[in-house]
Design a protein around this motif. Structure first.
Motif, PDB file in Angstrom:
ATOM      1  N   PRO A   5      -9.064  13.204  16.918  1.00 50.02           N
ATOM      2  CA  PRO A   5      -7.727  13.205  16.344  1.00 50.02           C
ATOM      3  C   PRO A   5      -7.070  11.836  16.394  1.00 50.02           C
ATOM      4  O   PRO A   5      -7.191  11.102  17.366  1.00 50.02           O
ATOM      5  CB  PRO A   5      -6.974  14.223  17.226  1.00 50.02           C
ATOM      6  N   CYS A   7      -4.188  10.806  16.914  1.00 48.28           N
ATOM      7  CA  CYS A   7      -3.207  10.472  17.951  1.00 48.28           C
ATOM      8  C   CYS A   7      -3.872   9.941  19.204  1.00 48.28           C
ATOM      9  O   CYS A   7      -3.211   9.433  20.089  1.00 48.28           O
ATOM     10  CB  CYS A   7      -2.360  11.688  18.301  1.00 48.28           C
ATOM     11  N   CYS A  45      -5.462  24.239  22.321  1.00 50.26           N
ATOM     12  CA  CYS A  45      -5.104  22.825  22.239  1.00 50.26           C
ATOM     13  C   CYS A  45      -6.246  21.996  22.804  1.00 50.26           C
ATOM     14  O   CYS A  45      -7.119  22.504  23.507  1.00 50.26           O
ATOM     15  CB  CYS A  45      -3.808  22.528  23.000  1.00 50.26           C
ATOM     16  N   GLY A  63      -3.727  12.660  26.335  1.00 50.74           N
ATOM     17  CA  GLY A  63      -3.125  13.082  25.074  1.00 50.74           C
ATOM     18  C   GLY A  63      -3.365  14.564  24.855  1.00 50.74           C
ATOM     19  O   GLY A  63      -4.410  15.093  25.222  1.00 50.74           O
ATOM     20  N   ASP A  65      -3.243  17.569  21.864  1.00 51.71           N
ATOM     21  CA  ASP A  65      -3.238  17.804  20.433  1.00 51.71           C
ATOM     22  C   ASP A  65      -3.228  19.306  20.198  1.00 51.71           C
ATOM     23  O   ASP A  65      -3.983  20.049  20.844  1.00 51.71           O
ATOM     24  CB  ASP A  65      -4.497  17.165  19.833  1.00 51.71           C
ATOM     25  N   ASP A  66      -2.400  19.769  19.272  1.00 45.72           N
ATOM     26  CA  ASP A  66      -2.292  21.218  19.065  1.00 45.72           C
ATOM     27  C   ASP A  66      -3.272  21.756  18.028  1.00 45.72           C
ATOM     28  O   ASP A  66      -3.114  22.872  17.543  1.00 45.72           O
ATOM     29  CB  ASP A  66      -0.864  21.607  18.678  1.00 45.72           C
ATOM     30  N   HIS A  69      -3.773  18.570  14.099  1.00 46.43           N
ATOM     31  CA  HIS A  69      -3.698  17.109  13.961  1.00 46.43           C
ATOM     32  C   HIS A  69      -2.303  16.576  14.283  1.00 46.43           C
ATOM     33  O   HIS A  69      -1.897  15.531  13.788  1.00 46.43           O
ATOM     34  CB  HIS A  69      -4.139  16.671  12.566  1.00 46.43           C
ATOM     35  N   CYS A  71      -0.003  15.331  17.403  1.00 51.44           N
ATOM     36  CA  CYS A  71      -0.052  14.938  18.807  1.00 51.44           C
ATOM     37  C   CYS A  71       1.230  15.413  19.502  1.00 51.44           C
ATOM     38  O   CYS A  71       2.330  14.968  19.177  1.00 51.44           O
ATOM     39  CB  CYS A  71      -0.175  13.424  18.923  1.00 51.44           C
ATOM     40  N   LYS A  74       1.624  12.060  24.611  1.00 55.20           N
ATOM     41  CA  LYS A  74       0.649  11.046  24.989  1.00 55.20           C
ATOM     42  C   LYS A  74       1.224  10.244  26.145  1.00 55.20           C
ATOM     43  O   LYS A  74       2.342   9.736  26.070  1.00 55.20           O
ATOM     44  CB  LYS A  74       0.359  10.128  23.805  1.00 55.20           C
TER      45      LYS A  74
END
Length: 303
Positions: A5, A7, A45, A63, A65-66, A69, A71, A74
């Motif tokens: 991802p 993020c 996640c 980080g 991420d769900d 895509h 974020c 972080k």
């Protein structure tokens, strides 16, 4: 193949091509990225933890991420701030509050940037433990001082990216199955002054794969058995044989999926040449569907 991802892009381990500088190569060698599958309020996640090592000291980033895509948060602990090896950070997100706690004041490290023991790293969402790493679990729960049940922090370890280096031998630790045995993985390949290089891969000192006529088979895949379970091994050593001195080889170890699912995924994962393009989004998605664990090793030759 696509990257992890976006993020995580700044802290994710990047693949360096044959034109990379030596400083980039050395920097890449000191980074390990681990990906865990967990849940926030019942929703899947990904939690990515990156460990780095520089002349300034140890560093890390976390980080979350769900999976769409986006974020959620972080947290980055830069090496020059790592003199304070314990602390916490809180972040407000749309659906609640995420707290990150860490204590590496007594952590022991090997040759790489990832701590081996004497530490904890915890991620808490709305008083619920979603990730707990390290051997100081009791200390982590005391620090969190909440009603969170640390046994619920059943995050699954689904992927790891690591840079390793050597001249002929390259070693790494691998846990192919969540909560499974940790294995020693050794890659042997001598390309200096050898007319017909040979690639040998050993797991716990046992030879599981040997590739001869490597100049003709510089990319490929082969299935090996680990703990009685098939693991698919992909390799790309083109840069070692035909690139410049700064080129790296790429190895991917992936626990195999059931036959019917392997057929469905064959178009996206069976092309070893695509290994050089980075870590695969398809592999990430397959892990979340319960297909197993992926280990990506970038092997650099010492100058």
């Amino acid at each position: 193949m696509r990257e992890f991802p976006s993020c995580f892009g700044e802290n994710g381990v990047q693949v360096a091509d044959s034109s990379s500088s030596s400083s980039t190569t050395r920097g890449a060698q000191n980074a390990v990225t681990c990906v865990y599958h967990s849940k926030l309020r019942g929703r899947s996640c990904l939690i990515t933890v990156s460990w780095t090592k520089t002349l300034m000291g140890q560093g890390m980033s976390v980080g979350i991420d769900d999976l769409s895509h986006i974020c959620l948060c972080k947290v980055e602990i830069k090496p020059w701030l790592f003199l304070k090896r314990k602390g916490s950070k809180s972040l407000e997100v749309q659906s609640g509050k995420i707290d990150i706690f860490w204590d590496l004041s007594s952590a022991k490290f090997g040759s790489g940037p990832e701590p081996l023991e004497g530490f904890y790293l915890a991620a808490v969402f709305n008083q619920e433990m979603v990730l707990l790493l390290g051997d100081l679990k009791n200390e982590a729960c005391k620090k969190v001082h909440s009603d969170c049940v640390f046994a619920h922090s059943g995050a699954s370890f689904i992927a790891k990216r690591e840079h390793i280096f050597g001249k002929k031998f390259y070693g790494a630790k691998a846990q192919f199955f969540d909560k499974g045995k940790v294995h020693d993985v050794t890659i042997e390949c001598d390309t200096v002054g050898v007319n017909d290089p040979c690639l040998v891969i050993r797991i716990d000192s046992k030879t599981v794969m040997q590739v001869k006529r490597l100049k003709w088979k510089f990319r490929g895949n082969h299935t090996v058995l680990v703990d009685g379970v098939p693991v698919e091994v992909f390799w790309d050593v083109h840069n070692w044989l035909f690139g410049n001195a700064l080129g790296n080889a790429v190895f991917l170890f992936q626990t195999c999926v059931p036959t019917e699912k392997m057929c469905e995924e064959s178009q996206s994962v069976s092309d070893p040449a695509s290994l050089t393009q980075g870590s695969s989004q398809q592999f990430r998605d397959s892990q979340l569907q319960g297909f197993g664990f992926s280990l990506v090793l970038y092997a650099w030759k010492n100058e």
